[in-house]
Each structure stands twice: as structure tokens, then as C-alpha cells.
Write a protein that holds these residues in place. Structure first.
Motif, PDB file in Angstrom:
ATOM      1  N   GLY A  22       0.773  -1.229   0.000  1.00 59.51           N
ATOM      2  CA  GLY A  22       0.000   0.000   0.000  1.00 59.51           C
ATOM      3  C   GLY A  22       0.806   1.282   0.000  1.00 59.51           C
ATOM      4  O   GLY A  22       0.265   2.363  -0.274  1.00 59.51           O
ATOM      5  N   LEU A  23       2.103   1.200   0.286  1.00 57.62           N
ATOM      6  CA  LEU A  23       2.908   2.418   0.357  1.00 57.62           C
ATOM      7  C   LEU A  23       3.110   3.041  -1.027  1.00 57.62           C
ATOM      8  O   LEU A  23       3.047   4.262  -1.187  1.00 57.62           O
ATOM      9  CB  LEU A  23       4.268   2.119   0.998  1.00 57.62           C
ATOM     10  N   TYR A  24       3.347   2.198  -2.030  1.00 50.67           N
ATOM     11  CA  TYR A  24       3.523   2.713  -3.391  1.00 50.67           C
ATOM     12  C   TYR A  24       2.243   3.364  -3.888  1.00 50.67           C
ATOM     13  O   TYR A  24       2.275   4.435  -4.507  1.00 50.67           O
ATOM     14  CB  TYR A  24       3.936   1.571  -4.315  1.00 50.67           C
ATOM     15  N   GLU A  25       1.125   2.717  -3.612  1.00 53.61           N
ATOM     16  CA  GLU A  25      -0.166   3.252  -4.063  1.00 53.61           C
ATOM     17  C   GLU A  25      -0.479   4.591  -3.387  1.00 53.61           C
ATOM     18  O   GLU A  25      -1.101   5.466  -3.996  1.00 53.61           O
ATOM     19  CB  GLU A  25      -1.277   2.246  -3.746  1.00 53.61           C
ATOM     20  N   LYS A  26      -0.040   4.759  -2.158  1.00 49.64           N
ATOM     21  CA  LYS A  26      -0.336   5.985  -1.414  1.00 49.64           C
ATOM     22  C   LYS A  26       0.657   7.104  -1.703  1.00 49.64           C
ATOM     23  O   LYS A  26       0.266   8.274  -1.832  1.00 49.64           O
ATOM     24  CB  LYS A  26      -0.354   5.689   0.084  1.00 49.64           C
ATOM     25  N   PHE A  27       1.944   6.750  -1.825  1.00 51.42           N
ATOM     26  CA  PHE A  27       2.972   7.786  -1.913  1.00 51.42           C
ATOM     27  C   PHE A  27       3.676   7.881  -3.269  1.00 51.42           C
ATOM     28  O   PHE A  27       4.414   8.822  -3.513  1.00 51.42           O
ATOM     29  CB  PHE A  27       4.026   7.558  -0.828  1.00 51.42           C
ATOM     30  N   GLY A  28       3.504   6.885  -4.120  1.00 53.64           N
ATOM     31  CA  GLY A  28       4.112   6.967  -5.438  1.00 53.64           C
ATOM     32  C   GLY A  28       5.508   6.397  -5.536  1.00 53.64           C
ATOM     33  O   GLY A  28       5.926   5.579  -4.718  1.00 53.64           O
ATOM     34  N   GLU A  29       6.268   6.841  -6.536  1.00 52.27           N
ATOM     35  CA  GLU A  29       7.540   6.231  -6.925  1.00 52.27           C
ATOM     36  C   GLU A  29       8.607   6.181  -5.838  1.00 52.27           C
ATOM     37  O   GLU A  29       9.456   5.296  -5.840  1.00 52.27           O
ATOM     38  CB  GLU A  29       8.115   6.989  -8.141  1.00 52.27           C
ATOM     39  N   LYS A  30       8.601   7.114  -4.908  1.00 48.43           N
ATOM     40  CA  LYS A  30       9.638   7.127  -3.878  1.00 48.43           C
ATOM     41  C   LYS A  30       9.425   6.057  -2.814  1.00 48.43           C
ATOM     42  O   LYS A  30      10.338   5.747  -2.053  1.00 48.43           O
ATOM     43  CB  LYS A  30       9.690   8.500  -3.200  1.00 48.43           C
ATOM     44  N   ALA A  31       8.230   5.521  -2.738  1.00 49.40           N
ATOM     45  CA  ALA A  31       7.907   4.575  -1.680  1.00 49.40           C
ATOM     46  C   ALA A  31       8.509   3.196  -1.949  1.00 49.40           C
ATOM     47  O   ALA A  31       8.629   2.771  -3.103  1.00 49.40           O
ATOM     48  CB  ALA A  31       6.391   4.446  -1.541  1.00 49.40           C
ATOM     49  N   PRO A  32       8.906   2.478  -0.911  1.00 51.12           N
ATOM     50  CA  PRO A  32       9.439   1.121  -1.094  1.00 51.12           C
ATOM     51  C   PRO A  32       8.324   0.151  -1.467  1.00 51.12           C
ATOM     52  O   PRO A  32       7.193   0.265  -0.975  1.00 51.12           O
ATOM     53  CB  PRO A  32      10.017   0.789   0.287  1.00 51.12           C
ATOM     54  N   ARG A  33       8.647  -0.789  -2.337  1.00 54.02           N
ATOM     55  CA  ARG A  33       7.661  -1.804  -2.724  1.00 54.02           C
ATOM     56  C   ARG A  33       8.390  -3.068  -3.162  1.00 54.02           C
ATOM     57  O   ARG A  33       9.570  -3.035  -3.526  1.00 54.02           O
ATOM     58  CB  ARG A  33       6.776  -1.307  -3.865  1.00 54.02           C
ATOM     59  N   ILE A 114      15.214   7.650   2.263  1.00 52.91           N
ATOM     60  CA  ILE A 114      14.140   8.266   1.471  1.00 52.91           C
ATOM     61  C   ILE A 114      13.935   9.702   1.939  1.00 52.91           C
ATOM     62  O   ILE A 114      13.836   9.970   3.146  1.00 52.91           O
ATOM     63  CB  ILE A 114      12.836   7.454   1.614  1.00 52.91           C
ATOM     64  N   ASP A 115      13.856  10.634   0.996  1.00 54.20           N
ATOM     65  CA  ASP A 115      13.811  12.052   1.375  1.00 54.20           C
ATOM     66  C   ASP A 115      12.409  12.582   1.657  1.00 54.20           C
ATOM     67  O   ASP A 115      12.227  13.798   1.818  1.00 54.20           O
ATOM     68  CB  ASP A 115      14.498  12.918   0.309  1.00 54.20           C
ATOM     69  N   ASP A 116      11.421  11.715   1.719  1.00 58.36           N
ATOM     70  CA  ASP A 116      10.062  12.120   2.080  1.00 58.36           C
ATOM     71  C   ASP A 116       9.767  11.557   3.468  1.00 58.36           C
ATOM     72  O   ASP A 116       9.550  10.352   3.623  1.00 58.36           O
ATOM     73  CB  ASP A 116       9.057  11.588   1.061  1.00 58.36           C
ATOM     74  N   PRO A 117       9.748  12.399   4.511  1.00 63.63           N
ATOM     75  CA  PRO A 117       9.547  11.918   5.877  1.00 63.63           C
ATOM     76  C   PRO A 117       8.246  11.147   6.070  1.00 63.63           C
ATOM     77  O   PRO A 117       8.172  10.253   6.916  1.00 63.63           O
ATOM     78  CB  PRO A 117       9.541  13.211   6.712  1.00 63.63           C
ATOM     79  N   ARG A 118       7.220  11.481   5.291  1.00 65.84           N
ATOM     80  CA  ARG A 118       5.935  10.787   5.430  1.00 65.84           C
ATOM     81  C   ARG A 118       6.085   9.305   5.090  1.00 65.84           C
ATOM     82  O   ARG A 118       5.515   8.437   5.757  1.00 65.84           O
ATOM     83  CB  ARG A 118       4.887  11.415   4.514  1.00 65.84           C
ATOM     84  N   ILE A 119       6.864   9.032   4.048  1.00 70.55           N
ATOM     85  CA  ILE A 119       7.076   7.649   3.630  1.00 70.55           C
ATOM     86  C   ILE A 119       7.878   6.899   4.677  1.00 70.55           C
ATOM     87  O   ILE A 119       7.565   5.753   5.023  1.00 70.55           O
ATOM     88  CB  ILE A 119       7.793   7.600   2.272  1.00 70.55           C
ATOM     89  N   VAL A 120       8.914   7.546   5.187  1.00 71.46           N
ATOM     90  CA  VAL A 120       9.769   6.912   6.202  1.00 71.46           C
ATOM     91  C   VAL A 120       8.931   6.536   7.425  1.00 71.46           C
ATOM     92  O   VAL A 120       8.996   5.406   7.922  1.00 71.46           O
ATOM     93  CB  VAL A 120      10.925   7.846   6.604  1.00 71.46           C
TER      94      VAL A 120
END
Length: 224
Positions: A22-33, A114-120
Motif C-alpha cells: 500500500g505504500l507505493y499506491e499511497k505515496f508513489g515512486e519514492k515509496a518502497p515496494r 528516502i527524502d520524504d519523511p511521510r514515507i519513512v
């Protein structure tokens, strides 16, 4: 004669796919999947970088053995049962003569960069929840380290205190801080204070830098 115990102070887990769902679907390309390659098996993809999942499960095998490469290419299917089942992990401990393990992440080490704190924060929240249940099966043999995102200090303190209540034995923080806020910055003081008050050791494993490659400015002292 006092019985000696064998403690592994640097063991690792291999995160299951659900940690990243679900992380990729929510946050896009920067998210781990987790993606599957027809030839290389399962891969962790973080942006343009990929890691071979099977590479994390080859303990006891030689890299120069062709059978090891075959094992890695099986992805999750080639991993020992103890990766997902803590009861099976205890059997592996018995085989190795290990009484207790301090458990670090494996693939989540790449999340620190990852430079997006929300994803981390989202990835670490999922990981910590899963690891709490895994180690909770045998707390006298498995000591989990919660991953902490230090981008937001208030949030980091809350997560550290939550980890202490959940039975974690410590936390894992980035081994290198952002360039614009080294660990000598007083902004981190509330976090260090909370770690002292809760008695939670703060560990910093190699390959967990906030910048890919653990980059540090040449002018910095390494401990910063």
C-alpha cells in the motif's frame, strides 16, 4: 560454574511483503515496494534502486557457489521458515547455539535514505508493528529494535516511548544525520533525553544513512 549464554548482538530479519503493501499506491515512486523479476525473483524497489530479497537469506552459503545464486533467485520462496515464523526461528537458534538475538531490519535500512519523511514514518510504523508481534512470540530469545524517523523530533519521541511500552529492547536510528542538522544539533536533545528516561539504547547500523550512500561532508567529524 556459571553457564555462559551466546547472544547475537547484530541479527537481522527479512521483512515480509505486507510491511510494504500500500505504500507505493499511497505515496508513489519514492515509496518502497516489492516487485517480482522473472529471472532474479523478488526485489525491493526504492525509487530507481533495487535490492535482491533473496540476498538477505543466504546465511551459511557461499556466494561463489552457483546453488547460492539459484537460492537467491527464488526470492521469498528460498528463505528459511524462521524468517516469517518466530517458532521456526527458535529452532534455527538452537541449531546455531544462540540463546538470544538483537534483531535489526534488513530491507528497511534503505528506507532511512528516502527524502520524504511521510514515507519513512509510514514504512517504519508498519515494520515496528510487525516486528513487535514477531519478537513478542519469544521475548526472552528475540529482542527487537524499532526503527525511528528523526525528521520530526516530537514524533520520534512518541514512537520511542511507544516502542518501550511494546517491549522493544532499543531503537534503530539513521547512522548519519541530514547535512543541515547533524546529531550535535540541540534540536535532538528531547529525543536523547527520552531515550535516557526510558532506558532505550539508540543503535545506528551501517547502511542506514539519511542520505543514500551514508554521505557525509568532509568537514564533519565522523561521529556527528
Amino acid at each position: 560454574m556459571t553457564e555462559r549464554k551466546c547472544i547475537s548482538g547484530d541479527s537481522h530479519i527479512v521483512e515480509p511483503p505486507e510491511v510494504f503493501e500500500g505504500l507505493y499506491e499511497k505515496f508513489g515512486e519514492k515509496a518502497p515496494r516489492i516487485v517480482e523479476d522473472p529471472e532474479r525473483g523478488h526485489l525491493l524497489q526504492v525509487g530507481a534502486r533495487t535490492s535482491l530479497v533473496g540476498r538477505f537469506g543466504i546465511a551459511g552459503n557461499r556466494l561463489d557457489d552457483p546453488k547460492t545464486q539459484e537460492l537467491m533467485n527464488q526470492g521469498y520462496a528460498g528463505l528459511r521458515k524462521g524468517v516469517f515464523d518466530p517458532a521456526e526461528r527458535l529452532k534455527d537458534q538452537d541449531i546455531d547455539g544462540v540463546d538470544y538475538e538483537v534483531v535489526y531490519p534488513s530491507m528497511c535500512m534503505a528506507v532511512f535514505g528516502i527524502d520524504d519523511p511521510r514515507i519513512v514514518s509510514a514504512a517504519f510504523s508498519r515494520y515496528n508493528g510487525w516486528l513487535s508481534e514477531y519478537c513478542g512470540h519469544a521475548p526472552k530469545r528475540l529482542g527487537g529494535l524499532a526503527c525511528i524517523n528523526l525528521h520530526d523530533i516530537k514524533e520520534a519521541v512518541q514512537e520511542l516511548e511507544r516502542a518501550a511500552k511494546q517491549g522493544f529492547v532499543g531503537v534503530s536510528a539513521a547512522c548519519t544525520a541530514p547535512r543541515d542538522r547533524p546529531y550535535s544539533d540541540t534540536a535532538y536533545d528531547p529525543f536523547w533525553r527520552a531515550a535516557e528516561e526510558t532506558g532505550m539504547p539508540v543503535t545506528m547500523h551501517i547502511f542506514t544513512g539519511t542520505i543514500p550512500g551514508m554521505d557525509l561532508p568532509e568537514s564533519w567529524d565522523p561521529i556527528q
